[in-house]
Design a protein around this motif. Sequence first.
Motif, PDB file in Angstrom:
ATOM      1  N   ASP A  56       0.812  -1.222   0.000  1.00  0.00           N
ATOM      2  CA  ASP A  56       0.000   0.000   0.000  1.00  0.00           C
ATOM      3  C   ASP A  56       0.844   1.270   0.000  1.00  0.00           C
ATOM      4  N   ILE A  57       2.114   1.168   0.370  1.00  0.00           N
ATOM      5  CA  ILE A  57       2.978   2.353   0.432  1.00  0.00           C
ATOM      6  C   ILE A  57       3.027   3.054  -0.924  1.00  0.00           C
ATOM      7  N   GLY A  58       3.168   2.270  -1.994  1.00  0.00           N
ATOM      8  CA  GLY A  58       3.260   2.864  -3.323  1.00  0.00           C
ATOM      9  C   GLY A  58       2.036   3.667  -3.709  1.00  0.00           C
ATOM     10  N   GLY A  59       0.872   3.263  -3.223  1.00  0.00           N
ATOM     11  CA  GLY A  59      -0.351   3.989  -3.543  1.00  0.00           C
ATOM     12  C   GLY A  59      -0.348   5.398  -2.978  1.00  0.00           C
ATOM     13  N   TYR A  60       0.128   5.545  -1.741  1.00  0.00           N
ATOM     14  CA  TYR A  60       0.195   6.875  -1.133  1.00  0.00           C
ATOM     15  C   TYR A  60       1.151   7.774  -1.907  1.00  0.00           C
TER      16      TYR A  60
END
Length: 391
Positions: free
Chosen positions: A277-281
């Motif tokens: 999910d880090i990449g989405g932020y």
Amino acid sequence: AEYGEFQTFQHYFKRINLRLSMAISCEGCGGEASLRCPTCKKLGLPASHFCNQTCFKANWAAHKAKHKQATTTIMNALDNGCYIPYPNYVYSGTLRPARRNERRTDVPERIQRPDYWKDGTPISEIQSRGVGQIRILNEAEIKGMRLAGRLGREVMDVAASMVKVGVTTEEIDDAVYQACINRDCYPSPLNYRGFPKSCCTSVNEVICHGIPDQRPLQDGDIVNIDITVFKDGFHGDLNETFFVGNVDERGRKLVEASHESLQRAIASVKPGAKYRDIGGYIQKYINSQGFSVVRSYCGHGINQLFHTVPSVPHYAKNKAVGIMKPGHCFTIEPMINEGGWGDTLWPDDWTAVTTDGKRSSQFEQTLLVTETGCDILTGRLEKGGQPYFRD
């Protein structure tokens, strides 16, 4: 791999169809061209196209003169002492490699060294491949990581003081090496898989892994410095992008956005969060700013190993695995491009650059997951932890 920067077959054929829809004129007769001169490409000349082999042969005498002139220019530059290590390479931007000194081999015996220091092979990393479980560090290991992170930051502070117009990146590297030695640390990049320097310095269109050399920093440059130290068996990794002199508004916005994307990613780190999910932020914010996220390089686990699981991609809809738990230690280090997200390598097999020659910016911290969130182990201690470009 054969599709290079293209993520899927669909991306590849979309780009091919786009190229086919753009008519290219034949240099000989002016008709629609379908062939490109391979020698022009090797010499780094503007693309020359012909409609067919017959037209190419008919215009060969005039066209060959271009090759001769380019070859003469290169040879004259070499005779005059110019440094042209890759005369046939077509650069994407304006930056060029400069001379550099040989790799240092004078690390004092008193300093503990990683297993790759001598032959460049990170044996422990290689042996750990295939182990998907993310290590939970114990109290002693966490203490070691905190020390490595703090010393890495101290070395970065030394490097930051060197950034100014006219200073070479090799001079910065020399200062980094000495700062490591003064703290009884080994500079982790030195001879890691053969890397020849103690830190990475990535200028303008260089995305990451730039090799320090004798090119002086110029007014308007942006430069990223990537520091990792190895202390008492643990690595501490961080990087930061700096302004050199007067940077234009677009460049300043790029650097600001890359830092903010890291801050937003760090704010998401807590037990139970998914690494994917880090990449989405990061990408959501970067897209809103009109920039792009590099996909070929990612954050990584770090402890006694320089690079280990988890992998931490910085773009959305990635397939990273793992759930954060207290005791996990890893880096987040988004590389943000001014133009497209594509990257390519210089022939030195290290220097990653943007395919369109536009600038790239990056920030990195080493993080430790705690019971309630995370600790930044490599954060700046002065001025509330703000990056140097805001000083």
